[in-house]
Scaffold this motif. Structure first.
Motif, PDB file in Angstrom:
ATOM      1  N   SER A 139      56.074  34.427  43.768  1.00 55.81           N
ATOM      2  CA  SER A 139      56.195  33.826  42.439  1.00 55.81           C
ATOM      3  C   SER A 139      54.893  34.508  41.665  1.00 55.81           C
ATOM      4  N   TYR A 140      55.533  35.011  40.447  1.00 52.00           N
ATOM      5  CA  TYR A 140      54.804  35.648  39.762  1.00 52.00           C
ATOM      6  C   TYR A 140      53.462  34.505  38.872  1.00 52.00           C
ATOM      7  N   ARG A 141      54.028  33.433  39.048  1.00 50.62           N
ATOM      8  CA  ARG A 141      52.965  32.127  38.826  1.00 50.62           C
ATOM      9  C   ARG A 141      52.758  31.335  40.140  1.00 50.62           C
ATOM     10  N   PRO A 142      51.814  31.814  40.771  1.00 46.98           N
ATOM     11  CA  PRO A 142      51.347  31.186  42.201  1.00 46.98           C
ATOM     12  C   PRO A 142      50.786  29.625  41.780  1.00 46.98           C
ATOM     13  N   PRO A 143      50.843  28.847  42.670  1.00 47.65           N
ATOM     14  CA  PRO A 143      50.522  27.486  42.053  1.00 47.65           C
ATOM     15  C   PRO A 143      48.927  27.333  42.326  1.00 47.65           C
ATOM     16  N   LEU A 144      48.389  26.543  41.602  1.00 47.33           N
ATOM     17  CA  LEU A 144      46.904  26.243  41.732  1.00 47.33           C
ATOM     18  C   LEU A 144      46.317  25.594  42.840  1.00 47.33           C
ATOM     19  N   LYS A 145      45.710  26.245  43.734  1.00 49.26           N
ATOM     20  CA  LYS A 145      45.450  25.547  45.017  1.00 49.26           C
ATOM     21  C   LYS A 145      44.292  26.110  45.224  1.00 49.26           C
ATOM     22  N   SER A 146      43.370  25.638  46.401  1.00 42.52           N
ATOM     23  CA  SER A 146      42.058  26.323  46.880  1.00 42.52           C
ATOM     24  C   SER A 146      42.076  27.795  47.190  1.00 42.52           C
ATOM     25  N   SER A 147      43.172  28.418  47.614  1.00 41.48           N
ATOM     26  CA  SER A 147      43.383  29.945  47.682  1.00 41.48           C
ATOM     27  C   SER A 147      43.577  30.737  46.472  1.00 41.48           C
ATOM     28  N   THR A 148      43.731  29.852  45.511  1.00 36.32           N
ATOM     29  CA  THR A 148      44.254  30.691  44.058  1.00 36.32           C
ATOM     30  C   THR A 148      43.170  30.212  43.151  1.00 36.32           C
ATOM     31  N   TYR A 149      42.251  29.402  43.467  1.00 33.86           N
ATOM     32  CA  TYR A 149      41.080  29.252  42.290  1.00 33.86           C
ATOM     33  C   TYR A 149      40.697  30.268  41.803  1.00 33.86           C
ATOM     34  N   PHE A 150      40.371  31.224  42.327  1.00 31.08           N
ATOM     35  CA  PHE A 150      39.772  32.497  41.913  1.00 31.08           C
ATOM     36  C   PHE A 150      40.671  33.088  40.955  1.00 31.08           C
ATOM     37  N   LEU A 151      41.678  33.420  41.348  1.00 32.18           N
ATOM     38  CA  LEU A 151      42.900  34.039  40.558  1.00 32.18           C
ATOM     39  C   LEU A 151      43.067  33.420  39.110  1.00 32.18           C
ATOM     40  N   TRP A 152      43.108  32.166  39.031  1.00 30.12           N
ATOM     41  CA  TRP A 152      43.216  31.354  37.842  1.00 30.12           C
ATOM     42  C   TRP A 152      42.151  31.278  37.008  1.00 30.12           C
ATOM     43  N   TRP A 153      40.864  31.155  37.819  1.00 37.54           N
ATOM     44  CA  TRP A 153      39.868  30.651  36.817  1.00 37.54           C
ATOM     45  C   TRP A 153      38.800  31.831  36.533  1.00 37.54           C
ATOM     46  N   ALA A 154      38.954  32.804  37.482  1.00 37.37           N
ATOM     47  CA  ALA A 154      37.949  33.960  37.407  1.00 37.37           C
ATOM     48  C   ALA A 154      38.341  34.562  35.768  1.00 37.37           C
TER      49      ALA A 154
ATOM     50  N   ILE B  51      38.992  33.274  33.044  1.00 39.24           N
ATOM     51  CA  ILE B  51      38.498  32.516  31.994  1.00 39.24           C
ATOM     52  C   ILE B  51      36.924  32.453  32.409  1.00 39.24           C
ATOM     53  N   PHE B  52      36.277  32.481  33.377  1.00 36.93           N
ATOM     54  CA  PHE B  52      34.951  32.367  33.815  1.00 36.93           C
ATOM     55  C   PHE B  52      34.400  33.984  33.144  1.00 36.93           C
ATOM     56  N   PHE B  53      35.009  35.055  33.324  1.00 41.81           N
ATOM     57  CA  PHE B  53      34.417  36.246  32.997  1.00 41.81           C
ATOM     58  C   PHE B  53      34.613  36.543  31.543  1.00 41.81           C
ATOM     59  N   SER B  54      35.520  35.848  30.957  1.00 44.33           N
ATOM     60  CA  SER B  54      35.882  36.096  29.397  1.00 44.33           C
ATOM     61  C   SER B  54      34.568  35.194  28.787  1.00 44.33           C
ATOM     62  N   LEU B  55      34.438  33.961  29.292  1.00 50.74           N
ATOM     63  CA  LEU B  55      33.314  33.311  28.918  1.00 50.74           C
ATOM     64  C   LEU B  55      31.852  33.998  28.941  1.00 50.74           C
ATOM     65  N   PHE B  56      31.868  34.618  30.087  1.00 49.30           N
ATOM     66  CA  PHE B  56      30.547  35.421  30.296  1.00 49.30           C
ATOM     67  C   PHE B  56      30.498  36.396  29.329  1.00 49.30           C
ATOM     68  N   ALA B  57      31.662  37.192  29.169  1.00 54.51           N
ATOM     69  CA  ALA B  57      31.643  38.335  28.142  1.00 54.51           C
ATOM     70  C   ALA B  57      31.270  37.739  26.706  1.00 54.51           C
ATOM     71  N   VAL B  58      32.023  36.663  26.210  1.00 53.11           N
ATOM     72  CA  VAL B  58      31.822  36.329  25.161  1.00 53.11           C
ATOM     73  C   VAL B  58      30.270  35.809  24.985  1.00 53.11           C
ATOM     74  N   LEU B  59      29.776  35.023  25.922  1.00 48.77           N
ATOM     75  CA  LEU B  59      28.394  34.888  25.770  1.00 48.77           C
ATOM     76  C   LEU B  59      27.198  35.883  25.952  1.00 48.77           C
TER      77      LEU B  59
ATOM     78  N   ALA C 109      24.186  37.792  35.692  1.00 51.30           N
ATOM     79  CA  ALA C 109      25.024  38.840  35.746  1.00 51.30           C
ATOM     80  C   ALA C 109      24.960  39.606  36.926  1.00 51.30           C
ATOM     81  N   ILE C 110      23.795  39.439  37.602  1.00 49.62           N
ATOM     82  CA  ILE C 110      23.485  40.146  39.027  1.00 49.62           C
ATOM     83  C   ILE C 110      24.161  39.325  40.053  1.00 49.62           C
ATOM     84  N   GLY C 111      24.302  38.014  40.135  1.00 53.56           N
ATOM     85  CA  GLY C 111      24.992  36.969  40.691  1.00 53.56           C
ATOM     86  C   GLY C 111      26.550  37.480  40.703  1.00 53.56           C
TER      87      GLY C 111
END
Lengths: 177, 128
Positions: B93-108, B110-118, A11-13
């Motif tokens: 584009s409203y659908r930017p391509p998946l590349k190094s500069s957009t990894y966070f945009l696409w994966w964040a 999912i990551f935050f949703s998983l964290f919230a579920v956990l 969470a902190i991270g």
């Protein structure tokens, strides 16, 4: 206990990551529009000269000199405000090629006849095709093109003497050498 | 005389309609689908909160015309997107391509949703 600590660390991270991203995002200039085609050759085009409809202007006419390619329109209120600046720049010897963007040629000519013509050549881009090729967002927009016809810099928005000296003049001086 | 006059009018209507049909370029159904999809998924660069379909800004009109021409020329959706991002960047584009500069945009998300579920799971489990 270890599991609790693990979750707290995550969470902190996550919070720290969000703070970093927030600060980073605040530093991004939303008005900065990078020139996607920087370094590329001017696209091929053949459009009418605004004043001589039957004369075509092509990318060849922009070679062998450093050119300011300026997109403008008589319907563009902001363009009216910067017109004096363009006239001043012309008087100082800046080579400005105007592109009358998505404008009625009659209206454009009338405007220039009334307010003065700062452009050495004026291209009539009625359908916006040259603007489309360069990635023009809207008027006014200015491109710096080197002697070999390569796109080097873009300035979006109205030109003032201050913004010209800060943003464009360094490019012109460098490219003239 | 009236009948003759009507016949002449009908004749010219048919002739000129045929000519206009021959000259007009119309899209096939598939091309129209591609065109419509692109107009909804591409951003107007002047009115950034509108897509091309909605916007009547001059730049948007130019882009719509260009997209239509490219579709009629047989260019694929990917080719048209590439042509526009080459000019305007991924921003368009409203659908930017998946590349190094957009990894966070696409994966964040999912990551935050998983964290919230956990986190939710752990809270519920603790209470039960």
């Amino acid at each position: 206990m270890a599991k609790k600590n693990g979750l707290a660390l995550i969470a902190i991270g996550t919070f720290c990551l969000l703070v970093v991203l927030f600060v980073r995002a605040l530093s991004i200039n939303p008005h900065a529009l990078p020139l996607e085609r920087k370094g590329a050759l001017m696209p091929t085009f053949a459009l009418s000269n605004l004043w001589q409809e039957h004369t075509l202007v092509t990318q060849q006419d922009l070679l062998n000199k450093v050119v300011l390619l300026h997109f403008w329109a008589s319907w563009c209120g902001v363009c009216h405000k910067e017109h004096e600046t363009l006239l001043t720049l012309k008087d100082t010897g800046v080579y400005i090629v105007g592109v009358s963007y998505r404008d009625d040629p009659k209206a454009a000519k009338k405007w220039l006849s009334t307010k003065g013509d700062p452009f050495t050549i004026n291209i009539s881009d009625v359908n916006g095709q040259l603007g489309m090729e360069l990635g023009v967002y809207g008027t006014p927009e200015t491109y710096v093109i080197d002697k070999n016809g390569h796109l080097q810099h873009r300035f979006v928005g109205p030109l003032t003497l201050s913004s010209y000296r800060k943003e464009i003049e360094p490019w012109i001086n460098a490219l003239k050498q | 005389m009236d009948k003759c006059f009507k016949a002449v009018i009908i004749f010219f209507v048919i002739v000129f309609s045929s000519i206009s049909l021959l000259n007009a370029q119309t899209m096939t159904e598939k091309q129209q689908q591609v065109y419509d999809k692109l107009l909804f998924e591409l951003r107007c660069v002047t009115c950034a909160n509108q897509n091309l379909a909605e916007s009547q800004a001059p730049a948007a009109l130019s882009m719509k015309y260009a997209v239509a021409q490219w579709v009629l020329e047989g260019k694929t959706e990917a080719q048209i997107r590439h042509a526009l991002t080459a000019r305007y960047g991924d921003y368009i584009s409203y659908r930017p391509p998946l590349k190094s500069s957009t990894y966070f945009l696409w994966w964040a998300p999912i990551f935050f949703s998983l964290f919230a579920v956990l986190a939710f799971y752990r809270i519920v489990r603790r209470k039960c």
